[in-house]
Design an enzyme around this catalytic site. Structure first.
Site, mmCIF file in Angstrom:
data_model
loop_
_atom_site.group_PDB
_atom_site.id
_atom_site.type_symbol
_atom_site.label_atom_id
_atom_site.label_comp_id
_atom_site.label_asym_id
_atom_site.label_seq_id
_atom_site.Cartn_x
_atom_site.Cartn_y
_atom_site.Cartn_z
ATOM 1 C CG LEU A 156 -1.577 -0.892 1.380
ATOM 2 C CD1 LEU A 156 -2.986 -0.710 2.211
ATOM 3 C CD2 LEU A 156 -2.251 -1.519 -0.365
ATOM 4 N NE ARG B 253 1.968 13.494 10.882
ATOM 5 C CZ ARG B 253 2.037 12.061 11.579
ATOM 6 N NH1 ARG B 253 1.441 10.962 12.124
ATOM 7 N NH2 ARG B 253 2.796 12.408 12.492
ATOM 8 N N GLY C 55 -9.626 3.608 2.419
ATOM 9 C CA GLY C 55 -8.639 3.501 4.229
ATOM 10 C C GLY C 55 -8.347 2.079 2.972
ATOM 11 C CD GLU D 266 -7.619 0.665 13.768
ATOM 12 O OE1 GLU D 266 -7.380 1.330 13.069
ATOM 13 O OE2 GLU D 266 -7.584 -0.590 13.116
HETATM 14 C C1 UD1 Z 1 -3.662 1.307 10.242
HETATM 15 C C2 UD1 Z 1 -4.569 -0.064 10.811
HETATM 16 C C3 UD1 Z 1 -3.955 0.316 12.068
HETATM 17 C C4 UD1 Z 1 -2.234 -0.387 12.592
HETATM 18 C C5 UD1 Z 1 -1.520 0.901 11.603
HETATM 19 C C6 UD1 Z 1 -0.167 0.686 11.989
HETATM 20 C C7 UD1 Z 1 -6.417 0.189 9.373
HETATM 21 C C8 UD1 Z 1 -7.870 0.381 9.326
HETATM 22 N N1 UD1 Z 1 -5.400 0.412 10.691
HETATM 23 O O1 UD1 Z 1 -3.821 2.675 10.719
HETATM 24 O O2 UD1 Z 1 -5.141 -0.818 13.093
HETATM 25 O O3 UD1 Z 1 -2.449 0.137 13.783
HETATM 26 O O4 UD1 Z 1 -2.543 1.310 10.378
HETATM 27 O O5 UD1 Z 1 0.323 1.477 10.585
HETATM 28 O O6 UD1 Z 1 -5.706 -0.368 8.199
HETATM 29 N N2 UD1 Z 1 -3.213 3.918 2.554
HETATM 30 C C9 UD1 Z 1 -3.443 3.582 1.373
HETATM 31 N N3 UD1 Z 1 -4.631 4.082 0.966
HETATM 32 C C10 UD1 Z 1 -5.898 4.343 2.031
HETATM 33 C C11 UD1 Z 1 -5.217 4.167 3.297
HETATM 34 C C12 UD1 Z 1 -4.241 3.732 3.450
HETATM 35 O O7 UD1 Z 1 -3.157 3.289 1.104
HETATM 36 O O8 UD1 Z 1 -6.411 4.734 1.570
HETATM 37 C C13 UD1 Z 1 -1.739 2.922 2.997
HETATM 38 C C14 UD1 Z 1 -1.116 4.446 3.747
HETATM 39 O O9 UD1 Z 1 -0.557 4.981 2.733
HETATM 40 C C15 UD1 Z 1 -0.043 4.082 4.656
HETATM 41 C C16 UD1 Z 1 -0.958 2.834 4.738
HETATM 42 O O10 UD1 Z 1 -2.041 2.581 4.246
HETATM 43 O O11 UD1 Z 1 1.155 3.693 4.065
HETATM 44 C C17 UD1 Z 1 -1.709 2.938 6.741
HETATM 45 O O12 UD1 Z 1 -2.415 3.978 6.386
HETATM 46 P P1 UD1 Z 1 -2.761 4.673 7.042
HETATM 47 O O13 UD1 Z 1 -3.691 5.921 7.270
HETATM 48 O O14 UD1 Z 1 -1.680 5.646 8.318
HETATM 49 O O15 UD1 Z 1 -3.566 3.976 8.976
HETATM 50 P P2 UD1 Z 1 -3.939 3.761 10.395
HETATM 51 O O16 UD1 Z 1 -4.875 4.687 10.318
HETATM 52 O O17 UD1 Z 1 -2.404 4.315 10.893
#
Ligand code: UD1
Ligand code: MG
Length: 450
Positions: free
Chosen positions: A13, A20, A85, A157
């Site tokens: 991903l 940030r 997400g 979460e």
């Molecule tokens: C996510 C996890 C959480 C975990 C944490 C670890 C979920 C719902 N939650 O939370 O349980 O503890 O990571 O860091 O998965 N991304 C995409 N497309 C999207 C959303 C995100 O590619 O639509 C990628 C982002 O670039 C990032 C990663 O997924 O690299 C995680 O996304 P982020 O929004 O940071 O998730 P967290 O809320 O941190």
């Protein structure tokens, strides 16, 4: 132990905005150890034996797409637009994985320190497996809720967690694995009815349990799963990366009296018995053989240094610098795209660019290979045993033959035959007594004014 033969694929991903980071460079292209974070993730997936790798990119970063296409090809890109997400992001890879049967491992482009060996416990085996870690500060991480049998019941979460669940310290790294068919069928059931209004990848655990399927966890070290969201975290990841790399070199028998001051790249290779003095920076692509010595404050990139060679202090080796055994490159010498044969020396203040220096040749202080005419680069060849006097300019293309000598201060514009002496400078003039008379006159003039 027999290796598992279940095919593996990875979904990486990388569709987040990375706001940030406050940087015009897309987050996952920021470097750790001289290599883009995304490449660290791809490398880990390759080392895991993933036969297919799909990177989920946002529509907002054509640079990330281009980076993936260049490294893995068009088929490795899946676009998620808009990002709704992590669950939605994995679904975006479904098309790219059409026809794949085997285990799919989900990893992240902004988790640069995670190695294949950390992921292996979830990649191996069957069913849904999640990589967790014990968090020093669980804060906003998803919590892993375990059942009495130690199996994984749910990932909650932080925003949806009860106070009891918030007290859990076993957290979700985000990395998980399951059979492709299972993973995508679970994701089909994920909704966005939650605090963030997003499709959570983490919901697949509760959904699997609801189908009566087991889920399991493996744990990794917190440092290994660290994600990078801001520049301070990038610097922290770099520090961790450096400390691991330095430790590996020390372990391999490299002498480094001040390891904390040595900056390494992901691919830096140093042989056992080499000495790396304080404050040396290695850009990508450097190989230093055992028995070589890199002295303080030197900067190397794309260079090879053979056994018994000595570099620095204060030397700069740029891509294509190839130093054979016993070569010496001293202070304030820059070498680019030049092979220096056994025992050749450039001990002080020189620029050697585009060419070659033969065995045992001596390049005097202040020598410049004038390699660029403003439009094209040209080569300078100094053959074996030649002696280039100090402060000489060798205007390329030019060859100084074996055993030839160049008089100090020469500007050499045509080839010098082997064994010849070339002098290309204004002849010296002598005016007997001139200086004494001049000084006498000036002293008198100054005295008259006072
Ligand atoms: C996510 C996890 C959480 C975990 C944490 C670890 C979920 C719902 N939650 O939370 O349980 O503890 O990571 O860091 O998965 N991304 C995409 N497309 C999207 C959303 C995100 O590619 O639509 C990628 C982002 O670039 C990032 C990663 O997924 O690299 C995680 O996304 P982020 O929004 O940071 O998730 P967290 O809320 O941190
Ligand atoms: Mg995050």
């Amino acid at each position: 132990m027999a290796m598992s033969t279940t095919p593996r694929a990875a979904v990486i991903l990388a569709a987040g905005q990375g706001t940030r980071m406050r940087s015009p460079v897309p987050k996952v292209l920021h470097r750790v150890g001289g290599r883009a974070m995304l490449d660290h993730a791809i490398e880990a997936a390759e080392a895991l034996g993933c036969e297919r790798i799909v990177v989920v990119v946002g529509d907002h970063s054509p640079e990330v797409r281009a980076h993936v296409v260049k490294r893995l090809g068009e088929a490795a890109v899946a676009v998620q637009d808009p990002p709704l997400g992590t669950g939605h992001a994995v679904l975006a890879a479904r098309q790219a994985l059409a026809g794949f049967t085997g285990r799919v491992v989900v990893t992240y482009g902004d988790v640069p320190l995670l190695k294949a060996r950390d992921i292996e416990p979830v990649a191996a085996g069957e069913g849904l497996a999640v990589l967790g870690f014990e968090a020093r500060d669980p804060a906003a991480y998803g919590r892993l809720v375990l059942g009495s049998d130690g199996g994984l019941e749910a990932i909650v979460e932080a925003k949806e967690a009860t106070p009891e669940q918030l007290a859990l310290t076993l957290c979700n790294s985000g990395v998980l694995a399951a059979e492709a068919e299972l993973l995508f069928s679970l994701l089909d059931d994920v909704t966005n009815e939650n605090a963030k209004g997003e499709y959570y990848l983490t919901d697949v655990v509760g959904l699997a349990r609801g189908r009566g399927l087991a889920a399991r966890t493996a744990t990794a070290n917190e440092d290994a799963v660290m994600g990078v969201n801001a520049q301070a975290e990038l610097a922290q990841a770099e520090a961790l990366f450096q400390s691991v790399q330095r430790g590996a070199l020390l372990e391999a028998g490299v002498t480094m009296p001040a390891p904390d001051t040595v900056h390494l790249s992901w691919d830096t290779k140093v042989g056992s018995g080499a000495v790396i003095e304080p404050y040396v920076v290695f850009g990508p692509g450097v190989v230093v053989e055992g028995g070589a010595r890199i002295r303080a404050f030197s900067h190397l990139e794309g260079a090879t240094v053979a056994s018994g060679a000595e570099v620095g202090p204060y030397a700069r080796l740029r891509p294509g610098a190839k130093l054979a055994e016993g070569v010496k490159v001293g202070n304030f010498v820059e070498v680019k795209n030049v092979a220096m044969a056994r025992g050749a020396k450039a001990n002080h203040l020189a620029y050697l660019g585009d060419g070659e220096v033969g065995a045992g040749a001596n390049i005097g202080a202040g020598t410049i290979f004038c390699n660029y005419d403003g439009f094209f680069k040209h080569r300078t060849v100094v053959e074996a045993g030649a002696f280039v006097g100090s402060n000489s300019s060798l205007v390329a293309p030019v060859t100084v033959g074996a055993g030839a000598m160049i008089g100090s201060g020469s500007v050499v514009t045509s080839d010098v035959a082997p064994g010849d002496l070339a002098l290309a400078r204004a002849p010296q003039q002598a005016r007997p007594g001139w200086a004494a008379r001049f000084m006498e006159r000036m002293r008198a003039k100054k005295a008259a004014k006072a």
